[in-house]
Enzyme design. Structure first.
Site, PDB file in Angstrom:
ATOM      1  N   GLY A  42     -14.808   1.939  -1.412  1.00 46.11           N
ATOM      2  CA  GLY A  42     -13.491   1.354  -1.625  1.00 46.11           C
ATOM      3  C   GLY A  42     -13.316  -0.055  -1.118  1.00 46.11           C
ATOM      4  O   GLY A  42     -12.356  -0.745  -1.503  1.00 46.11           O
ATOM      5  N   GLY A  70      -6.974  12.211  -9.646  1.00 47.69           N
ATOM      6  CA  GLY A  70      -5.689  11.779  -9.105  1.00 47.69           C
ATOM      7  C   GLY A  70      -4.756  11.197 -10.145  1.00 47.69           C
ATOM      8  O   GLY A  70      -5.192  10.719 -11.206  1.00 47.69           O
ATOM      9  N   ARG A 108      -3.878  17.567  -9.562  1.00 46.90           N
ATOM     10  CA  ARG A 108      -3.836  18.688  -8.632  1.00 46.90           C
ATOM     11  C   ARG A 108      -2.715  19.648  -9.006  1.00 46.90           C
ATOM     12  O   ARG A 108      -2.898  20.854  -9.049  1.00 46.90           O
ATOM     13  CB  ARG A 108      -3.617  18.188  -7.203  1.00 46.90           C
ATOM     14  CG  ARG A 108      -3.777  19.275  -6.136  1.00 46.90           C
ATOM     15  CD  ARG A 108      -3.179  18.819  -4.800  1.00 46.90           C
ATOM     16  NE  ARG A 108      -3.862  17.663  -4.273  1.00 46.90           N
ATOM     17  CZ  ARG A 108      -4.757  17.705  -3.290  1.00 46.90           C
ATOM     18  NH1 ARG A 108      -5.078  18.862  -2.740  1.00 46.90           N
ATOM     19  NH2 ARG A 108      -5.320  16.601  -2.852  1.00 46.90           N
ATOM     20  N   THR A 110       0.842  -1.195   0.000  1.00 45.41           N
ATOM     21  CA  THR A 110       0.000   0.000   0.000  1.00 45.41           C
ATOM     22  C   THR A 110       0.878   1.246   0.000  1.00 45.41           C
ATOM     23  O   THR A 110       2.105   1.156  -0.103  1.00 45.41           O
ATOM     24  CB  THR A 110      -0.967  -0.015   1.209  1.00 45.41           C
ATOM     25  OG1 THR A 110      -1.910   1.043   1.053  1.00 45.41           O
ATOM     26  CG2 THR A 110      -0.230   0.135   2.529  1.00 45.41           C
ATOM     27  N   LYS A 146       3.898   1.692  -3.637  1.00 44.64           N
ATOM     28  CA  LYS A 146       3.420   0.932  -4.790  1.00 44.64           C
ATOM     29  C   LYS A 146       4.267   1.124  -6.048  1.00 44.64           C
ATOM     30  O   LYS A 146       4.382   0.200  -6.859  1.00 44.64           O
ATOM     31  CB  LYS A 146       1.963   1.294  -5.090  1.00 44.64           C
ATOM     32  CG  LYS A 146       0.978   0.768  -4.062  1.00 44.64           C
ATOM     33  CD  LYS A 146      -0.455   1.023  -4.492  1.00 44.64           C
ATOM     34  CE  LYS A 146      -1.436   0.440  -3.496  1.00 44.64           C
ATOM     35  NZ  LYS A 146      -2.831   0.572  -3.951  1.00 44.64           N
ATOM     36  N   GLY A 157      -1.796   9.229  -8.952  1.00 43.85           N
ATOM     37  CA  GLY A 157      -0.914   8.312  -8.242  1.00 43.85           C
ATOM     38  C   GLY A 157      -1.067   6.881  -8.720  1.00 43.85           C
ATOM     39  O   GLY A 157      -1.576   6.606  -9.808  1.00 43.85           O
ATOM     40  N   GLY A 158      -0.624   5.939  -7.875  1.00 38.86           N
ATOM     41  CA  GLY A 158      -0.656   4.531  -8.251  1.00 38.86           C
ATOM     42  C   GLY A 158      -2.056   4.003  -8.510  1.00 38.86           C
ATOM     43  O   GLY A 158      -2.280   3.239  -9.460  1.00 38.86           O
TER      44      GLY A 158
END
Length: 284
Positions: free
Chosen positions: A242, A124, A148, A62, A66, A126-127
């Site tokens: 989630g 987003g 962002r 996590t 990642k 990210g990963g």
């Protein structure tokens, strides 16, 4: 005894230990142990190497490891090369083999809704965003990613990766118009997660939107209902929390670790989801 672990920093908020133990009960009666291990950035290589000659069969990965963990692995699977992120590691013959099962956790709940050709907005870079792009590309070609900070490494790398594709990139300035023009909105940021920032835009600007025909998918699972989730839910959207992403990715991860495809019926999935919701609400 089968030993696995979640590694990251922090891991305290996770319920992966409960999830995997309960899921394993559905497929085998072998004793199963799943730990949560906090690993700092400067410890990552040393710690990950130590798992090669250990009693562990596999790892879940996590935040924030990642992407950075890839260079320390012996092998990676095809989806990792495409997503540039690892969330599952198989430990076999003293080798660390990287997989990404996050994308399955996003793909399966959406595929059940028959969303082929839908317009998708991903929050987003990210990963989890990379996993979402990989998953959504199997369902539709109309994808917009919202970032962002244009100058962030994650954003720059993602834009460069897809510069020759039809994926669009925008900042949050026109988020209201983008939500209005999208059928599916996927939050892959940590906004609303316990201990993390709130949404990357002022939620008041979407509070009065008509969202009843939208699908909202939140990658955050703790709390179950983030501030962003609540607004979409209150305004009539079909919301997917989630936990569903976590459950479906776990099904695939466990199949990798025990080297056997496992089947979990819908009734068992729903019961597992309810159990995890109860545990999270109790802890919070």
């Amino acid at each position: 005894m089968i030993n696995t672990a979640l590694i990251g920093n922090p891991t305290d908020h996770s319920i992966s230990d409960i999830l995997f133990k309960e899921m394993y009960k559905l497929v085998d009666d072998t004793i199963y142990n799943h730990e949560k291990i906090n690993i700092l950035d400067d410890e990552l290589k040393k710690k990950i190497d130590s798992f090669k000659n250990s009693s562990y069969s596999g790892l879940n990965v996590t935040l924030p490891h990642k992407m950075k963990i890839i260079k320390y692995l012996d092998e990676i699977q095809e989806e990792v090369a495409a997503i540039d992120a690892v969330n599952t590691i198989d430990i076999r013959d003293e080798k660390l083999i990287g997989y990404n099962t996050d994308w399955i956790g996003i793909y399966k709940p959406l595929a059940k809704l028959n969303v082929s050709g839908y317009r998708v907005c991903i929050l987003g870079t990210g990963g989890a965003s990379r996993a979402a792009i990989y998953a959504v590309k199997k369902l539709t070609e109309d994808i917009t990613v919202i970032y962002r900070e244009f100058k962030s490494i994650n954003t720059i790398n993602l834009i460069n990766k897809y510069k020759n594709s039809n994926i669009n990139f925008e900042d949050y300035k026109n988020i209201v118009n983008r939500i209005n023009s999208s059928d599916i909105i996927i939050n892959t940021t940590s906004a609303g997660m316990i201990g993390k920032d709130e949404a990357p835009f002022d939620l008041e600007i979407i509070r009065d939107l008509d969202l009843k025909d939208k699908i909202f998918f939140d990658a955050v699972f703790n709390p179950i209902e983030t501030p962003l989730y609540k607004i979409f839910d209150e305004r009539g959207a079909h919301c997917i929390d989630g936990l569903w992403m976590m459950i479906y990715q776990a099904q695939r991860a466990l199949s990798i670790w025990i080297d056997k495809d496992i089947y979990v019926g819908e009734t068992d999935f729903k019961a597992l989801h309810e159990l995890l919701v109860g545990r999270i609400e109790k802890c919070n």
